[in-house]
Design an enzyme around this catalytic site. Sequence first.
Site, short mmCIF file in Angstrom:
data_model
loop_
_atom_site.label_atom_id
_atom_site.label_comp_id
_atom_site.label_asym_id
_atom_site.label_seq_id
_atom_site.Cartn_x
_atom_site.Cartn_y
_atom_site.Cartn_z
N LYS A 186 0.63 -1.32 0.12
CA LYS A 186 0.10 0.04 0.04
C LYS A 186 0.90 1.53 0.23
O LYS A 186 1.62 1.56 1.04
CB LYS A 186 -1.05 0.07 1.24
CG LYS A 186 -1.99 1.23 1.12
CD LYS A 186 -2.57 1.44 2.61
CE LYS A 186 -1.79 2.65 3.40
NZ LYS A 186 -1.62 3.68 2.47
N SER A 240 5.81 7.17 9.83
CA SER A 240 6.25 7.88 11.13
C SER A 240 6.15 7.00 12.15
O SER A 240 5.65 5.74 12.21
CB SER A 240 4.87 8.94 11.47
OG SER A 240 3.86 8.28 11.28
N ALA A 242 4.49 7.44 15.05
CA ALA A 242 3.25 7.18 15.38
C ALA A 242 2.54 6.16 14.85
O ALA A 242 1.95 5.07 15.46
CB ALA A 242 2.36 8.55 15.46
N GLU A 262 10.76 1.37 9.53
CA GLU A 262 11.82 2.43 9.34
C GLU A 262 10.96 3.73 9.63
O GLU A 262 9.85 4.13 9.02
CB GLU A 262 11.94 2.35 7.88
CG GLU A 262 12.99 1.37 7.39
CD GLU A 262 14.31 1.19 8.11
OE1 GLU A 262 14.66 2.25 8.67
OE2 GLU A 262 14.88 0.09 8.11
N CYS A 296 13.46 11.38 6.09
CA CYS A 296 13.34 11.02 7.26
C CYS A 296 14.87 11.36 8.05
O CYS A 296 15.03 11.51 9.17
CB CYS A 296 13.48 9.62 7.36
SG CYS A 296 14.42 8.67 6.17
N GLU A 393 9.83 16.07 15.11
CA GLU A 393 10.02 15.91 13.79
C GLU A 393 9.32 16.81 12.90
O GLU A 393 8.07 16.39 12.72
CB GLU A 393 10.16 14.54 13.32
CG GLU A 393 10.52 14.04 11.81
CD GLU A 393 10.15 12.80 11.19
OE1 GLU A 393 9.27 12.37 11.60
OE2 GLU A 393 10.91 12.48 10.56
P1 NAD Z 1 3.03 8.45 7.94
O1 NAD Z 1 3.22 7.46 9.15
O2 NAD Z 1 1.52 9.31 8.23
O3 NAD Z 1 2.18 7.10 6.70
C1 NAD Z 1 3.23 6.23 6.10
C2 NAD Z 1 2.42 4.94 5.53
O4 NAD Z 1 1.73 4.49 6.66
C3 NAD Z 1 1.05 5.59 4.63
O5 NAD Z 1 1.14 4.77 3.63
C4 NAD Z 1 -0.18 5.55 5.70
O6 NAD Z 1 -1.35 5.47 4.74
C5 NAD Z 1 0.27 4.43 6.54
N1 NAD Z 1 -0.44 4.26 7.79
C6 NAD Z 1 -0.85 5.34 8.44
N2 NAD Z 1 -1.30 4.65 9.62
C7 NAD Z 1 -1.40 3.44 9.51
C8 NAD Z 1 -1.88 2.56 10.54
N3 NAD Z 1 -2.32 2.72 11.58
N4 NAD Z 1 -1.79 0.95 9.94
C9 NAD Z 1 -1.32 0.93 8.52
N5 NAD Z 1 -0.89 1.74 7.99
C10 NAD Z 1 -0.81 3.12 8.40
O7 NAD Z 1 4.12 8.75 7.21
P2 NAD Z 1 4.18 9.68 5.88
O8 NAD Z 1 3.89 11.13 6.47
O9 NAD Z 1 3.52 9.06 4.92
O10 NAD Z 1 5.62 9.74 5.99
C11 NAD Z 1 6.61 10.67 6.58
C12 NAD Z 1 7.19 9.72 7.79
O11 NAD Z 1 7.99 8.67 7.15
C13 NAD Z 1 8.31 10.62 8.46
O12 NAD Z 1 7.98 10.33 10.01
C14 NAD Z 1 9.59 10.00 8.30
O13 NAD Z 1 10.41 10.22 8.95
C15 NAD Z 1 9.06 8.56 7.97
N6 NAD Z 1 10.08 7.90 7.03
C16 NAD Z 1 10.97 7.08 7.35
C17 NAD Z 1 12.12 6.66 6.48
C18 NAD Z 1 13.07 5.67 7.12
O14 NAD Z 1 14.04 5.39 6.36
N7 NAD Z 1 13.16 5.65 8.42
C19 NAD Z 1 11.95 6.75 5.37
C20 NAD Z 1 10.97 7.72 4.74
C21 NAD Z 1 10.07 8.31 5.79
#
Ligand code: NAD
Length: 490
Positions: A186, A240, A242, A262, A296, A393
């Site tokens: 997804k 994220s 969260a 991640e 990130c 962040e």
């Molecule tokens: P997000 O956590 O809001 O969403 C990420 C994905 O998770 C989306 O596809 C979203 O629909 C899905 N999602 C959200 N809640 C969920 C749940 N309860 N169950 C299943 N899926 C769920 O993050 P974002 O805003 O899309 O991306 C930014 C975040 O990603 C930042 O915190 C960034 O640091 C992190 N990130 C980390 C890395 C890494 O390598 N550590 C790389 C890229 C981004």
Amino acid sequence: MSLSFDPDRLPLPNGHFIGDRLIPAEDGQPRLPMHRPSDGRAYADCPVASADLVDQAVATAQAALKSSNWGGLRPRDRTAVLQRWAALIEEEAETLAKVEALSSTRPVGQLVAGDVAVTAEQIRFFAEFADKEGGDLVPTDDGSLGMVMTEPYGVVGAITPWNFPLSMAGWKLGPALAAGNAVVLKPSEMTPFSTVLLAQLAVKAGVPAGLINIVQGDGPTTGAAITRHPGIAKVSFTGSTAAGSAIMADIARSGVKPMTLELGGKSPQIVFADADLDKAAAAIATSVLSNAGQACVAGSRLLVEAGVAEPLVERILDHMRAVRPGPTWDAGTRYSPIISERQRARIHAIVSASLTGPVECLTGGGPMDAEGYFYAPTLLAGVDQASPAVVEEIFGPVLTVQSFDSEEEAMALADHPTYGLAAGLYTRDLSRALRLTRRLQAGTVWVNRYGRSRDHILPTGGYKRSGIGKDLGREAYLANRRSKSVLIGL
Ligand code: NAD
């Protein structure tokens, strides 16, 4: 030929991709309105896959694994198919880049040379592991033979964020497929389309239909249906902290399964007085300006030895003041918009809440005067460890600066209570660089440079609440296989 394009005339593969079919939105299911970050205009609706559709995707993946015997092929045959896929991605770089640029914050010019090329490279990199990583024969007594065999999991569930949609999909699909698995992925509901194109190219390259299935939707509906599904053997998530916590809780409630997470970061960049200040300033500025800080590993906390704080900050300000916003569909654009109005408001709320007492905004501090969701590069001085801009962040083009007088003080400031994704160190003193590298609580340390390279052999992942497990590197391949211990009595 110019890469610039008309955003109103770009065909989009809007739907889920299951088997080898593009499936439109289901009747009666909600759709999420989508806006272009570059001009704020509504342009499409993202379908939301129900739990039933996710179930269909998992069943399709299981059937494809069985009928193609993907996990049981000669490993070199998997390598060959995945290499053909990588070549097709390169051939279709412009199409992929345009679709990605429309929804996301990634400028089309940077996509062709950067993200798309990197995605193809990552798939090739993992394809090469298929016939190189096996199990082990292990020491036992003469009367027996012990071995550790490795096997694919089956169907891997993958969930990706919006900030680098193509390469994040490459991180997940490359190792999972090379290791013999099928995937239900997804993408983010804000950037759903480029991943569908990637999957369509895989089928065209000879990856058996049904091994890659893309389901669209939000986290709580579609994401949760993936993580909770009993047919998903392993979950690989980037997003994220969260959402990572919510996924862990969901998995704990619905049944135990392995997961790679991640997550977020708040990475320090530590500059000593003996560093090359021009190079350090350029690397620091790039890390918070690239993708407008929506990375990130953005090095968003500058810690600088007091004696060189002023000249370093001046140099960074020069870089920040030089940026010009532009739409992602213009080939000349270098500076990205923020992904959504909501995210821009969040950035501004954190910046505003940090402007108390001695805190000074040296540049930026608000939205830019441009169409779209642009936020001005922002530098905050006079902050302390409790400032919201130092703790949170922000995921935007915001850099904080704090100064230190000793290594000890630098290490204390660098240590974040929550995150430990990456850190940067700038010094010409090799002993100090190595000594401090050992002490930094981060999954990656960059010395006299900053940011991921194209050395895909280096795993990426976080300490503390920045994650569990690794993407990239040998570790990511191995994380897509499970081991079985075998002892034979002779
Ligand atoms: P997000 O956590 O809001 O969403 C990420 C994905 O998770 C989306 O596809 C979203 O629909 C899905 N999602 C959200 N809640 C969920 C749940 N309860 N169950 C299943 N899926 C769920 O993050 P974002 O805003 O899309 O991306 C930014 C975040 O990603 C930042 O915190 C960034 O640091 C992190 N990130 C980390 C890395 C890494 O390598 N550590 C790389 C890229 C981004």
